[in-house]
Enzyme design. Structure first.
Site, short mmCIF file in Angstrom:
data_model
loop_
_atom_site.label_atom_id
_atom_site.label_comp_id
_atom_site.label_asym_id
_atom_site.label_seq_id
_atom_site.Cartn_x
_atom_site.Cartn_y
_atom_site.Cartn_z
N GLU A 229 62.05 -18.12 16.15
CA GLU A 229 61.12 -17.44 15.75
C GLU A 229 59.88 -18.08 16.23
O GLU A 229 59.69 -19.09 16.13
CB GLU A 229 60.50 -17.32 14.16
N ARG B 194 45.82 -21.99 10.42
CA ARG B 194 45.35 -21.12 10.06
C ARG B 194 44.54 -20.62 8.97
O ARG B 194 45.08 -21.05 7.50
CB ARG B 194 45.69 -20.17 11.26
N ASP C 116 64.60 -7.93 6.82
CA ASP C 116 66.36 -6.27 6.77
C ASP C 116 67.21 -5.99 7.80
O ASP C 116 68.22 -6.52 8.05
CB ASP C 116 65.96 -5.34 5.85
N ARG D 172 41.96 -11.16 25.36
CA ARG D 172 40.49 -11.37 23.88
C ARG D 172 41.46 -13.21 23.49
O ARG D 172 42.62 -12.85 23.65
CB ARG D 172 40.94 -10.57 22.96
N TYR E 193 44.73 -18.20 21.38
CA TYR E 193 45.65 -16.97 21.60
C TYR E 193 46.31 -17.88 23.76
O TYR E 193 47.80 -17.07 23.37
CB TYR E 193 46.42 -16.05 21.72
N ARG F 51 48.49 -16.47 6.83
CA ARG F 51 49.14 -16.86 7.31
C ARG F 51 49.66 -18.01 7.77
O ARG F 51 51.34 -17.78 8.70
CB ARG F 51 48.41 -16.34 8.73
N PRO G 280 53.35 -6.37 17.52
CA PRO G 280 51.64 -5.81 17.56
C PRO G 280 50.50 -6.37 17.62
O PRO G 280 50.56 -7.93 17.55
CB PRO G 280 51.43 -5.39 15.82
N ASN G 281 50.35 -5.84 19.04
CA ASN G 281 48.73 -6.49 19.90
C ASN G 281 49.07 -7.78 20.78
O ASN G 281 48.22 -8.06 21.49
CB ASN G 281 48.25 -6.98 18.42
N HIS H 216 55.31 -18.38 17.47
CA HIS H 216 53.93 -18.19 17.13
C HIS H 216 53.40 -18.70 18.44
O HIS H 216 52.98 -19.84 18.30
CB HIS H 216 53.74 -18.27 15.46
N ALA I 149 51.52 -9.91 13.47
CA ALA I 149 51.27 -9.88 12.09
C ALA I 149 51.96 -8.90 11.02
O ALA I 149 52.54 -9.73 9.96
CB ALA I 149 50.11 -9.03 11.74
N ASN J 96 58.30 -12.70 18.41
CA ASN J 96 56.97 -13.26 18.15
C ASN J 96 56.65 -11.59 17.39
O ASN J 96 56.24 -11.30 17.82
CB ASN J 96 55.75 -13.44 19.42
#
Ligand code: CA2
Length: 152
Positions: free
Chosen positions: A97, A106, A86, A17, A22, A110, A9-10, A99, A76, A73
């Site tokens: 993974e 942070r 799962d 932004r 980021y 998180r 998401p996002n 990030h 959230a 990634n």
């Protein structure tokens, strides 16, 4: 070898932004760079992004027979989604993974990843470059693991 690159998401808004957290690289930039890196490794990538938890899970199910592993990634959902963990376990897809930010530096909420216990490993805090590190590590892991070994 085909590797899936899954963003949550996002992350479609990357580069527009919050560049202090980021960075200013867009998701398209990251995906294009990963295609180059994959080629240099003799591999290729399939990239997908979704904002919904179910969409991410559906993507993993669809990739089950198509990709050898996944760079993810989960945004959230990293911190909340047992369902996504799962899905990785159910598909037995090995994954790394990633990030952009250092999640451990942070807010406390998180710091914990629900995916990490079933991941090969995690790259966190290296910005967009972290995706390249994750891809290289995943391809290496897939090539060098013992024959028949399953994902952790
Ligand atoms: O550091 C990361 O890569 C994160 O996975 C990013 C997630 C965050 O919830 C995780 O804790 C750490 C948030 C992605 C939000 O993406 C944005 C993109 C553009 C502008 C603002 C946020």
């Amino acid at each position: 070898m085909i590797i899936g690159v899954l963003n949550g998401p996002n992350l479609n808004l990357l580069g527009t932004r919050e560049p202090a957290i980021y960075g200013s690289t867009t998701l398209s930039d990251i995906e294009a760079r990963l295609a180059e890196v994959a080629r240099s490794l003799g591999a290729e990538v399939r990239c997908a992004q979704a904002n919904g938890e179910g969409q991410l899970i559906d993507r993993l199910h669809a990739w089950r027979e198509e990709v050898a592993g996944v760079v993810v990634n989960a945004g959230a959902y990293t911190h909340t989604s047992l369902a996504l963990r799962d899905a990785f376990s159910a598909t037995a897809l090995p994954f790394v993974e990633v990030h952009l930010s250092n999640i451990h530096a942070r807010e406390p909420e998180r710091h914990r990843s629900l995916l990490a216990p079933v991941a090969i490993g995690m790259v966190t805090g290296l910005g967009a470059y972290g995706y390249e590190v994750a891809l290289q590590g995943l391809v290496r892991w897939i090539r060098h693991r013992a024959p028949g070994a399953s994902a952790p």
